[in-house]
Design a protein around this motif. Sequence first.
Motif, short mmCIF file in Angstrom:
data_model
loop_
_atom_site.label_atom_id
_atom_site.label_comp_id
_atom_site.label_asym_id
_atom_site.label_seq_id
_atom_site.Cartn_x
_atom_site.Cartn_y
_atom_site.Cartn_z
N LEU A 1 0.84 -1.19 0.00
CA LEU A 1 0.00 0.00 0.00
C LEU A 1 0.88 1.24 0.00
O LEU A 1 1.44 1.61 1.01
CB LEU A 1 -0.94 0.01 1.21
CG LEU A 1 -1.74 1.29 1.42
CD1 LEU A 1 -2.61 1.58 0.21
CD2 LEU A 1 -2.61 1.19 2.66
N PHE B 1 1.08 5.12 -0.06
CA PHE B 1 0.17 6.23 0.20
C PHE B 1 0.73 7.53 -0.35
O PHE B 1 0.36 8.61 0.10
CB PHE B 1 -0.13 6.35 1.69
CG PHE B 1 -1.59 6.47 1.95
CD1 PHE B 1 -2.33 5.38 2.37
CD2 PHE B 1 -2.25 7.66 1.74
CE1 PHE B 1 -3.68 5.48 2.58
CE2 PHE B 1 -3.61 7.76 1.94
CZ PHE B 1 -4.32 6.67 2.36
N LEU C 1 14.07 3.12 -0.75
CA LEU C 1 13.89 3.47 0.65
C LEU C 1 12.68 2.75 1.24
O LEU C 1 12.73 2.22 2.35
CB LEU C 1 13.70 4.98 0.79
CG LEU C 1 14.94 5.82 0.49
CD1 LEU C 1 14.55 7.28 0.32
CD2 LEU C 1 15.95 5.67 1.61
N ARG D 1 10.81 -1.15 4.64
CA ARG D 1 9.79 -1.36 5.68
C ARG D 1 8.58 -2.05 5.08
O ARG D 1 8.37 -2.00 3.88
CB ARG D 1 9.36 -0.02 6.31
CG ARG D 1 10.48 0.80 6.91
CD ARG D 1 11.26 0.07 7.99
NE ARG D 1 10.46 -0.42 9.09
CZ ARG D 1 10.29 0.22 10.23
NH1 ARG D 1 10.82 1.40 10.43
NH2 ARG D 1 9.59 -0.32 11.20
N GLY E 1 4.21 -3.33 5.41
CA GLY E 1 2.87 -3.08 5.93
C GLY E 1 2.57 -1.62 6.13
O GLY E 1 2.78 -0.80 5.24
N ILE E 2 2.09 -1.27 7.34
CA ILE E 2 1.70 0.11 7.57
C ILE E 2 2.89 1.04 7.57
O ILE E 2 2.76 2.21 7.23
CB ILE E 2 0.91 0.25 8.88
CG1 ILE E 2 1.48 -0.63 9.95
CG2 ILE E 2 -0.54 -0.08 8.67
CD1 ILE E 2 0.64 -0.65 11.19
N TYR E 3 4.07 0.53 7.93
CA TYR E 3 5.26 1.38 7.85
C TYR E 3 5.53 1.78 6.40
O TYR E 3 5.91 2.91 6.12
CB TYR E 3 6.48 0.67 8.43
CG TYR E 3 6.53 0.69 9.93
CD1 TYR E 3 6.92 1.83 10.62
CD2 TYR E 3 6.18 -0.43 10.67
CE1 TYR E 3 6.96 1.85 12.00
CE2 TYR E 3 6.22 -0.42 12.05
CZ TYR E 3 6.61 0.73 12.71
OH TYR E 3 6.66 0.75 14.08
N ALA F 1 3.33 2.19 4.12
CA ALA F 1 2.37 3.25 3.80
C ALA F 1 2.83 4.59 4.36
O ALA F 1 2.77 5.62 3.68
CB ALA F 1 0.98 2.89 4.35
N MET F 2 3.33 4.59 5.60
CA MET F 2 3.75 5.85 6.21
C MET F 2 5.00 6.41 5.53
O MET F 2 5.10 7.63 5.32
CB MET F 2 4.01 5.66 7.70
CG MET F 2 2.74 5.46 8.50
SD MET F 2 3.03 5.62 10.25
CE MET F 2 3.90 4.13 10.60
N VAL F 3 5.94 5.53 5.18
CA VAL F 3 7.16 5.98 4.53
C VAL F 3 6.83 6.63 3.18
O VAL F 3 7.30 7.72 2.86
CB VAL F 3 8.15 4.81 4.33
CG1 VAL F 3 9.28 5.22 3.40
CG2 VAL F 3 8.71 4.37 5.66
N LEU G 1 4.03 7.93 2.21
CA LEU G 1 3.32 9.19 2.41
C LEU G 1 4.28 10.31 2.78
O LEU G 1 4.21 11.42 2.25
CB LEU G 1 2.26 9.01 3.51
CG LEU G 1 1.46 10.25 3.89
CD1 LEU G 1 0.70 10.80 2.70
CD2 LEU G 1 0.49 9.96 5.02
N ALA G 2 5.22 10.00 3.69
CA ALA G 2 6.16 11.03 4.11
C ALA G 2 7.09 11.43 2.97
O ALA G 2 7.38 12.62 2.78
CB ALA G 2 6.97 10.52 5.31
N LEU G 3 7.55 10.45 2.19
CA LEU G 3 8.42 10.77 1.05
C LEU G 3 7.67 11.64 0.04
O LEU G 3 8.24 12.57 -0.54
CB LEU G 3 8.90 9.49 0.37
CG LEU G 3 9.94 8.67 1.14
CD1 LEU G 3 10.20 7.35 0.43
CD2 LEU G 3 11.24 9.45 1.28
N GLN H 1 5.32 13.73 0.73
CA GLN H 1 5.19 15.08 1.28
C GLN H 1 6.49 15.86 1.10
O GLN H 1 6.48 17.06 0.83
CB GLN H 1 4.81 14.99 2.77
CG GLN H 1 4.35 16.31 3.36
CD GLN H 1 2.96 16.70 2.89
OE1 GLN H 1 2.39 16.07 2.00
NE2 GLN H 1 2.41 17.74 3.47
N TRP I 1 -1.46 14.94 -1.14
CA TRP I 1 -1.77 13.64 -0.53
C TRP I 1 -3.21 13.23 -0.81
O TRP I 1 -3.53 12.04 -0.83
CB TRP I 1 -1.52 13.64 0.99
CG TRP I 1 -2.32 14.64 1.77
CD1 TRP I 1 -1.91 15.88 2.14
CD2 TRP I 1 -3.67 14.53 2.24
NE1 TRP I 1 -2.91 16.53 2.81
CE2 TRP I 1 -4.00 15.72 2.90
CE3 TRP I 1 -4.63 13.51 2.18
CZ2 TRP I 1 -5.24 15.95 3.48
CZ3 TRP I 1 -5.87 13.75 2.77
CH2 TRP I 1 -6.17 14.95 3.41
#
Lengths: 307, 305
Positions: free
Chosen positions: A49, A51, A96, A100, A102-104, A106-108, A110-112, A114, A232
């Motif tokens: 996933l 994001f 990069l 990680r 699963g949800i990590y 997704a967070m990575v 999303l942050a990249l 941004q 986003w």
Amino acid sequence: MKNKKLNLAIFGLALLAPFALYPVFLMKVLCFALFACAFNLLLGFAGLLSFGHAIFLGTGAYVTGYLMLTYSITPEIGIVAGVIVSALVGLVYGKLAVKREGIYFAMVTLALAQLMFFFYLQAPFTGGEDGLQGVPRGALFGLIDLTDNMVMYYFVLAIFVIGFLLIYRTVHSPFGQVLKAIRENEPRAISLGYKVNQYKLLAFVLSAALAGLAGSTKALVFQLASLNDVHWFMSGEVVLMTLLGGMGTIWGPVLGAVTIVGLQNFLASGPLANYIHVVMGVVFILCVLAFRNGLVGELQRLVKKNF
Amino acid sequence: MLHGYALGAVMATFLGINLFGLFGQLLVGLINGSFYALLALGLAIIFGLLKIINFSQGALYMLGAFTAWMALEYLQINYWWALFLVPLTVGAFGILLERFLIRPIANEDHLYSLLLTFGVALILQGLFTDWFGSSGLPYAIPEELKGGTKLPFMYLPNYRAWIIIFSLTVCAATWFMIEKTKLGAYLRAGTENPQLMQAFGINVPLIVTLTYGFGVGLAGLAGVLAAPVYSVSPEMGSNILIVVFAIVVIGGMGSIGGAILTGLAMGIIEGLTKYFYPEASNTVIFLVMVLVLLVKPSGMFGKEA
């Protein structure tokens, strides 16, 4: 055999569609459908996933838009350049992100995304808040003028078909089978000797390149590349299209894109114009709670049960 | 005192660095860091027990700020009552959310609950944008905390000092509760092995619901604290949440203390960047995340890869 007939029927419908519906709307649908298919390659077939996928759409759009505005190049070169840069960004981000799970993951992503969003906001060549406006469509191979919407439509349809077939081939190739194996049981794939991260990375780059293709094409269609393409919210939208249509199915993202773009168009002219985000949120929740197989998934289930 | 100020004036441009500016940005960084810490702490607590990332944490922070604003505007409920009531309200909202939306899909892939909470965030942000517009609303600093204190190198507004002290106290108390009390032991045991806990006769679903409510309540509390310093706007939540996600990746979800420390540290790093190289202040935390991914992918305090 039956599927082949269905595919041909859909293709025939797409050929005739601009005579019945507004071509710009149809081109928007095709761009988003390609974007969603590219995203689905990652989520539906590799189980990843992302994001932050809007960043690849937007990168394609900005690169093509900038080149078309600044140099008098033909659109196919502009698009190729957009795809290449998107793929390169995908390579860096993918390297990069696959560290990680699963949800990590997704967070990575999303942050990249941004990070890139702020870059595009401040960079001198993106036009900041205004975006790149008045991008010329140019003449394909220097021969076919794309200014006319009908001509442009068939060009966009051709791009979509190429992208779609590429995804179809990928999914049904040995590479695609390994991706599915990783999605179903990653430890097993590792123990069978597959270099899982390399497979994930290749899927990520491919998905980024195709999302870039959708973005480059979109920039030509609307003659615009803007921050909306990298926001986003756009990343969330493509997740919704795939989820609603049915992740892991070939036609799901297409149907999802048709539904969401159609819904947005319908809402924009009605009393609920201010509530588009709210409606999206409600659809999200309904999909997750009651509808996890998506439209195509549910249809397949119905067909299997009754025929 | 006079001597102190004279020294301050000499020191003010120590090594070519404008200390007034530097301390000013450090203060801003500490304040941002306090909010990062509160939000990351809430995320970490929820993640510990539910194994989900609460994507609506930012929207609930925004809800907290708006609830405080509405309470003052429509019901004349002042800041101090809001500080007590709003976290309870937001927490109660969170409990409903967990009970009716998240629990039915608790056994599905956790990506679904991430998407579900994202949907909730979209709805909340959309509703508040429609009701109040996207430009920010002002919220007055409470009478008792107006004014400030003059320090040798800077002027410290009382309200900002209050934010730092109060949020750090809340963080420390939460840490203590989870790591050192019996209730916290239940919570940690539930994280380790919910089935066994259930077998011991402890109502695990209830603990899960209350934990979610508490984690979300922290976001509401952060929202009230933020209302007087940032303008109250529908987008305040989504912007900060993405930063907090990066912080969570940097710190790892392994420890409560880690989430707090990373949040504060990143706030300070952001403040320093604002002083030394303002162009990168928006992106520095994401760049730190990239660095951490390269060097130690599991995060500074992470336990799993």
